[in-house]
Each structure stands twice: as C-alpha cells, then as structure tokens.
Design a protein around this motif. Structure first.
Motif, short mmCIF file in Angstrom:
data_model
loop_
_atom_site.label_atom_id
_atom_site.label_comp_id
_atom_site.label_asym_id
_atom_site.label_seq_id
_atom_site.Cartn_x
_atom_site.Cartn_y
_atom_site.Cartn_z
N ALA A 45 -21.80 28.93 -5.99
CA ALA A 45 -20.65 28.63 -5.65
C ALA A 45 -20.18 27.19 -6.18
CB ALA A 45 -20.21 28.60 -4.23
N ASP A 46 -21.04 26.22 -5.98
CA ASP A 46 -20.66 25.00 -6.48
C ASP A 46 -20.64 24.90 -7.93
OD1 ASP A 46 -20.96 23.87 -3.96
OD2 ASP A 46 -22.89 22.78 -4.21
N VAL A 47 -21.43 25.74 -8.84
CA VAL A 47 -21.26 25.77 -10.27
C VAL A 47 -20.23 26.31 -10.60
CG1 VAL A 47 -22.41 26.70 -12.20
CG2 VAL A 47 -23.75 25.25 -10.78
N LEU A 48 -19.82 27.56 -10.04
CA LEU A 48 -18.75 28.32 -10.24
C LEU A 48 -17.38 27.59 -10.13
CD1 LEU A 48 -19.39 31.78 -9.21
CD2 LEU A 48 -19.80 30.91 -11.35
N PHE A 49 -17.40 26.63 -9.29
CA PHE A 49 -16.04 25.86 -8.85
C PHE A 49 -16.23 24.52 -9.47
CE2 PHE A 49 -14.97 29.52 -5.92
CZ PHE A 49 -13.67 29.56 -6.25
N GLY A 50 -17.24 24.29 -10.10
CA GLY A 50 -17.31 22.87 -10.99
C GLY A 50 -17.78 21.77 -10.08
N ARG A 51 -18.26 22.09 -8.92
CA ARG A 51 -18.67 20.84 -7.99
C ARG A 51 -19.95 20.29 -8.42
NH1 ARG A 51 -16.17 24.00 -2.92
NH2 ARG A 51 -14.28 24.03 -4.04
N THR A 52 -20.70 21.35 -9.18
CA THR A 52 -22.06 21.07 -9.76
C THR A 52 -21.97 21.49 -11.39
OG1 THR A 52 -23.23 21.35 -7.83
CG2 THR A 52 -24.54 21.27 -9.71
N ASN A 53 -22.37 20.48 -11.87
CA ASN A 53 -22.50 20.73 -13.47
C ASN A 53 -23.77 21.33 -13.74
OD1 ASN A 53 -21.77 20.94 -16.36
ND2 ASN A 53 -21.37 18.44 -16.30
#
Ligand code: BGC
Ligand code: BGC
Length: 754
Positions: free
Chosen positions: A562-570
């Motif tokens: 989820a963090d990657v899909l929403f860009g909170r983690t690159n």
C-alpha cells in the motif's frame, strides 16, 4: 550416568570419545524428528538410542504455541541429560526460513527471493538476528538456513528459498544470515551442497548435470563465500550431481569441502537421504550400502532415518566388519561435539522459558523495512503509479487480495502452507493487501473489494483459481479511478511447487484481459504479483499499466504494498533473478554462457531469448543518473597481489522526490581463453537521495569475482583472473579495467586437478 553429566565434556573430546561405546557414538550421528513432547512417546530416543540431534521437520513443531514448545524442549533435554549414558545434550534444529514462522503469532519476513532484491546484507543480517532470537526463545539452537543454492530454473519449487541467481549476491547474503544467527546465539546450516538448484527440467530432487566449468564459476562460489564465515554445519543436496548422489560424493564432501575449502564443521544429511540413495536415485541396491557410501564420503550426521535403531545397528556392523573405519566415526563425533560446544549447549543446555511470548511476534518494523526495500517496480507506463491520494474509488480484485497463504508461501506454520491446508488454531502475524490498502487510503476513497476464487489444494501441485464474478468486476473496473489486481501463486514447498512454466494460471490471465478490456485509458491498471519466482509472461504483463513484484513478503506485505502504491515509499528493489519473456526461456540468467542480445541483422536471428526483465531491473518514482564512473587502479599488473579494486560512481537524483537507489556494478564484456559469463554482478550498494542530491559511491570489488576456469572442456585447471580488458558497467555507463597478467586468486589452496 557414568560421568558427571554435560559439564564434564567441556575438556578434551578425545578422552571423552574413548569412553563412548560404538553405538553411543553412532547415536550422536543420528538426528530424529520430534513430533511430541511426551516422554512416554519419545523418551526411548534418549535412553535406548542416545541420539545426538532432534529436529522439527518441515518447520512443523509438535505444538504451534511458543511457550509450550520451549517448555517441552527443556523437559526433553532434562530427561535426555538425566537418562542417557553420558548426559550429552541433544541439539535441536528447525527450518525458520523467513522469520520463526514455525509458531503462532510469528513475525514473518520476506522469503529469501525478496531479500535478494534489497541488495542489503546489513538488513539481511538484522532479519536473521531477529529470526535467531525468536528461534532460540522457543528452545532451538540451530536453524537450517541459509540456503546458498543459486536460483537457476524458475520451474523449480524451491526457487524462492534462494537469494539470487548471482553466486556473489547469494554468497554475501548467506554470509550475512550466518552473522545474524551468530549474534543471536544460533548456529547456521548452509545448504544444500552442491548444485541442488541446477536440476533437470526444474524438478526437485532430480539429477543435476552441470558442467564442471559452470559449477566452479556460477554455483560453487555462493557456498564458498558462505563457508568463509565458518558456519557450524552444512547440509548436503538431495540431488545427484553429474551421476553421483551428492551424499555419496567423496570428491564433494571431502576433497572439495574439507581439503580444498578447509571446512571443519558438521556435515548433516538432508531428510532420509541415505534411504533416498535407493528409492530416489536408484544408486545402490541396499540401505546398508547407502549408509556405507554416505558415511565414507563424509556425512557426519544423518537426518531422520526412517528407523533410527536400525540405522545405528547397521553402522555398528559396518564398522565391525571394517567397511567403515572407526576413525571416520570418531571424526564425525568430534565435529558434532564441537558443534554442540559452539552452540553453548555444554555451558547451558536449557533455554529461558520466559522470552518466547514477547519475542516471537516482535520486530514488525524490521519486517516492514525488509518488504519496502524488496518491492520491485517492474513496469510503470506513463507514470501510472503512484496512485493519487485524491481518488474516489479503487477496485481491488484477484486471488491474493486478502490471502495470508499467498503472502507467506511455504514453510509457514506447516511445510506446504499454513496448517498444510488444514484448519489450525495458529496464524502468522499478517497485514494482507486488502487490510494494508484500507489503512492507507484517505477517508474519501472507497475500496471496492472483489476477491476472485483461490483454493489451495493440500498436498497437491495444483491450486484452483476461478474467475466466476466477471460481470461484477468488469462493471466495477469501468467505474473505478484506479484498479489493483493481485496475481500470483498459492503456497508450496519442495517438489509440490514444481511447475511447468512461468505463465500465470488461466483464470488470472483472463482476469487481466477482461479488466484491461474495460478500464478507461486514464485509469491506472496495476498488477501486484505475490510469487516466489517470476510469474507472468510478457503477453499478460504488457496489458497492465504498472506491475509491482512483491515476492512472498510475509507479515508486513500489505502495508508495504500500500505504501508503494500510494507513493509513501519509493520502490527500490532490484530483481535478484532474470524474468523470462515466456515459458520455455529458462536458461537466460544474466551470468549464463549464452549471448542474449540480438546478433547483427545479416546473421540468423536465432537468439530471440531476451528476458522480459533483466536481472537487476527495478524502477523508481524518481530518476537517477550516473556520472564519473571510474575504477581504481585502472590497471592491475598481478591480480594475485592486487586482490581488489574500487569502483566509484556519482549517483544523482534528477527527479523531484526522495528515493533509495541500488547501484549494481557488472562486468559486461570480457574475453579470454574460454567463454566468459555474459555478465556478472561484481558489487552493489544502496543509497538514499533527496531530489537534486548526489553522492559518490565507492564499491570494493574482489577480483575473484572475475575468475574463470581455464582449459578445454574438462575444466579442471586452477581458476584464474585472466589478463585482458574488462568492461565494467553501472547502468549505461562504462569503464574499463586492464589486467596485465593472469593470476590465481584462490587463497584456500588450489582447486585444480583432483
Ligand atoms: C529439506 C531441507 C530441510 C529439511 C528439514 C528437507 O526436506 O530439503 O531443506 O532443512 O527437510 O525440514
Ligand atoms: C546446418 C547444417 C547443414 C548446413 C548446410 C547448416 O545451417 O546446421 O546441418 O548441413 O546448414 O545446409
């Protein structure tokens, strides 16, 4: 008891061994699966057989409850010490292959294939320290890990247990695992020596027929690197290699392992592998002969013979008849006692029973860190990812949306999967993708969740995937602002995971096709793959706007995705293996001997084997540029003297957001007296850069990584780094390294003619 118990053994092993009867010595060489803590059921293992080792096979303990387990083990240990002749503590081993996923509530880390994508030995060492601490807290001193088998054929059901197809990356991460275990007071087991992963047709426990050149160039170096950190034990491959079961190979287990590589720990067999010389390999006509061949070849401890009493009596008879020298038995027992001493068992054979509950489910943040560094963005057309926070609706569909089993893979509270397909009152700590997305979306975004059918078939190689609610999914897809499809494979271990190809199951291919058909052009269609190997051919994946490889991420998979899909983690993972374009292209590793790039146009186009995604592929939401690649020194007169060089490159984040970035250094072009592998990963590093920032990275490259095996087809000569010009590459930048004289690099004695 003859002696004063285990404290007595702290001194000289030889005096001790002299006091043991032959049957007692062979007892030490015997390891038995413990399926109960009930003394009435298992007590005779210690009284009558005086066995030296126990295991929870397949990562399955008698109880999934952590405290019950440590209490049970302490009770068995007390009984063993009190009732066996010499009071020698047994050593307990288990398979905690991705966290201590053998007990309830465990934090589960990504399987090794995901850790390989992080290129981060320090992280891997942290993961294995936390795993080791948890293993120790439930009463074991020995983890059957790390696997140092290089990934080779994605059809193989154990591909995900490996770190990488690169022997160097595999070896580095295996070494990091050993160090992590050691810092937690746990002993390691490097497995499965050797060539297990290079099996015919990608089938588990089938023959490996691997050229000596390939073995010495691309396979052995992973084990050799792991052996540099003195693992307490190694486990032998269940396969045969070039016509001989590994368990019967004196060349492998004694000449190479002991004499050439200087290994002085315990050599343990794999599960019932003396019996298997008969019924899998068809190598010998009797069990007696198998035992004789195995022990004489160099196996010190046999894992779980079908009938331990008869194993012990056959060995005694073989020694009495002179077919096995008693010295060989004494050597094995000495190795085993030393191992137990290293494990601390003679100082204190018992384990603190109060830690298990707190330790087993701890360190969720390390698990999330590992997932986030592993997630590998394979495709991102027109910046489809990240998904904007501001969307109104997101469709989540597919078999892996809310499946702990698909997220964990095998070796989790059961060999094949959680509970081996049966209902059990235990579960791993898990945040599924559905849960992770629910936690991540803004309150204004609604998630339409449409799982598709997935049924894990226990003890089968054939899970069932269905796509029966197609109309609902199509209409939700047409209305959604973003669509996430979870794809991949159900859990499996060993031969039940062997597959014929990499294509996704048919129902999943139809899901992709059907949804791709109805989504608007400006709606991002994203695939998230949960699998322990490349799954999905070009035909399917090219229909998606973005593809994120999540491997088998474990506990924190849903949060990380989820963090990657929403860009909170690159995303920053880099593929640790080559992703074939389609079924059938299974030999195209980056370090294979085949040239994969297309030949000049006027030549026959016989080389259409370009992978879909190269080894090391992995995209980011920002852009990195390399400048000033250099190597120092640029000219090496004698590689035997100058054993390493330093590569320097400046990395700049030229995009508009922070990103972690892995720098891979390859040798991509070199020629000599024999063919060189197409490409080799020489070194790597991981940096984090704000937008606009740059950093100069220095990477030490051991020149051994350029070694080749000279000589004609037999390839028995000593390895050397040959004189020549080597092209070193980082991304599209290149520099050259000149080696003026050929030099032998091996510092553990020649591995030449044997
Ligand atoms: C596997 C090993 C494992 C052992 C004990 C065998 O089937 O090949 O990797 O360590 O079982 O569970
Ligand atoms: C083939 C040979 C054949 C030759 C002449 C080559 O491409 O490999 O088998 O004899 O052509 O036709």
């Amino acid at each position: 008891m003859v002696s004063g118990g285990s404290a007595d053994i702290a001194g000289d092993f030889d005096t001790y061994i002299d006091r043991m009867s032959l049957a007692e010595k062979v007892g030490q060489m015997t390891q038995v699966e413990v399926t109960s803590f009930d003394i009435d059921e298992v007590g005779e293992l210690f009284t009558d057989l005086q066995i030296g080792g126990c295991l929870f096979g397949g990562g399955e303990p008698p109880s999934y409850d952590p405290t019950t387990t440590v209490e049970g083990i302490n009770e068995l240990q007390a009984y063993n010490i009190d009732h066996s002749e010499h009071g020698i503590p047994f050593v307990l081993g288990l398979d905690a292959l991705h966290g201590n996923a053998v007990v309830d509530g465990a934090t589960v880390y990504p399987h090794n294939c995901g850790l390989g994508a992080t290129r981060n030995p320090e992280l891997v060492s942290n993961v294995s320290r936390e795993t080791g601490t948890s293993v120790r807290a439930i009463g074991a001193h020995w983890n059957f890990s790390p696997t140092a088998d290089v990934q080779r054929d994605p059809r193989w059901g154990r591909f995900y247990e490996g770190f990488s197809e690169s022997p160097y990356l595999t070896g580095d991460l295996a070494e990091a695992t050993i160090e992590g275990h050691r810092s937690a007071g746990i002993c390691s087991c490097v497995k499965h020596i050797a060539g297990y992963s290079v099996a015919e047709n990608g089938k588990d426990r089938s023959p490996s027929n691997v050229s000596i050149r390939d073995l010495r160039t691309n396979v052995f170096p992973a084990y050799q690197r792991a052996l540099e950190s003195d693992p307490e034990t190694i486990m032998v491959s269940s396969g045969s290699i070039n016509g001989i079961p590994a368990h019967a190979s004196t060349w492998l287990l004694t000449t190479m392992l002991r004499d050439r590589w200087g290994y002085d720990g315990v050599v343990v067999s794999d599960w019932r592998d003396f019996e298997r010389m008969q019924y899998i390999h068809d190598f010998v006509s009797s069990y007696r002969e198998a035992i004789k061949r195995g022990i004489n070849a160099g196996v010190d401890m046999l894992m779980n013979p079908e009938d331990p009493a008869s194993f012990i009596s056959i060995v005694v008879e073989l020694v009495e008849s002179g077919e096995i020298e008693e010295d060989r038995i004494d050597d094995a027992v000495r190795n085993i006692l030393q191992f137990k001493r290293n494990a601390g068992l003679f100082e204190d054979p018992f384990v603190d029973e109060t830690l298990a509950d707190d330790v087993v489910g701890a360190n969720r943040e390390v698990a999330l860190d590992a997932v986030e560094q592993s997630l590998t963005l394979l495709r991102n057309e027109d910046g489809a990812l990240p998904i904007a926070d501001t969307i109104d609706s997101l469709l989540l569909a597919g078999p892996a949306t809310d499946s702990a089993m698909m997220q964990m893979g095998g070796w989790t509270l059961g060999w094949q999967s959680i509970g081996n397909g049966q209902e059990i009152a235990a579960s791993p700590a898990v945040t599924t993708i559905y849960r992770g997305l629910q936690d991540a979306v803004s309150p204004d975004t609604s998630i339409v969740h449409e799982p598709t059918g997935f049924t894990h078939e226990p003890w089968s190689d054939d899970d069932t995937y269905t796509f029966e609610n197609e109309p609902r999914i199509r209409s939700a897809a047409a209305d959604a602002d973003a669509v996430v499809l979870t794809l991949g494979e159900g859990p499996y271990a060993e031969y039940l995971g062997d597959r014929d190809g990499i294509s996704l199951p048919e129902a999943q291919r139809r899901l992709v096709e059907s949804v791709a058909d109805v989504v608007d052009d400006d709606t991002p269609l994203v695939g998230v793959i949960l699998a322990g190997r490349p799954r999905g051919g070009a035909e399917t994946l090219s229909q998606l706007d973005a593809v994120l490889m999540a491997y088998l991420p474990g506990t924190a998979g849903g949060t990380g995705v989820a963090d990657v899909l929403f860009g909170r983690t690159n995303p920053s993972g880099r593929l640790p293996f080559t992703w074939p374009r389609k079924d059938g292209d299974f030999s195209s590793c980056h370090n294979s001997w085949a040239r994969l790039v297309s030949p000049p146009e006027d030549h026959i186009a016989a080389f259409d084997r370009e992978p879909l995604y190269e080894f090391g592929h992995g995209l980011s939401y920002t852009t990195f540029e390399y400048t000033d690649l250099s190597v120092s020194p640029q000219t090496v007169s004698d590689p035997a003297e100058q054993r390493s060089v330093s590569v320097s490159v400046t990395v700049e984040n030229v995009g508009d957001r922070y990103g972690d970035h892995v720098v891979d250094v390859h040798a991509t072009e070199s020629y000599g007296s024999v063919k060189h592998p197409r490409s080799r990963l020489l070194g790597y590093d991981r940096v984090g850069l704000d937008a606009g920032d740059s950093e100069t990275v220095e990477i030490q490259i051991p020149l051994r990584r350029l070694e080749i095996v000279p000589g004609d087809v037999l390839a028995l000569d000593e390895k050397v780094v040959e004189a020549g010009t080597y092209t070193l590459s980082v991304g599209d930048t290149r520099t050259t390294l000149a080696i003026e004289e050929s030099g032998a690099m091996n510092d553990r004695g020649p591995i030449g003619r044997v």
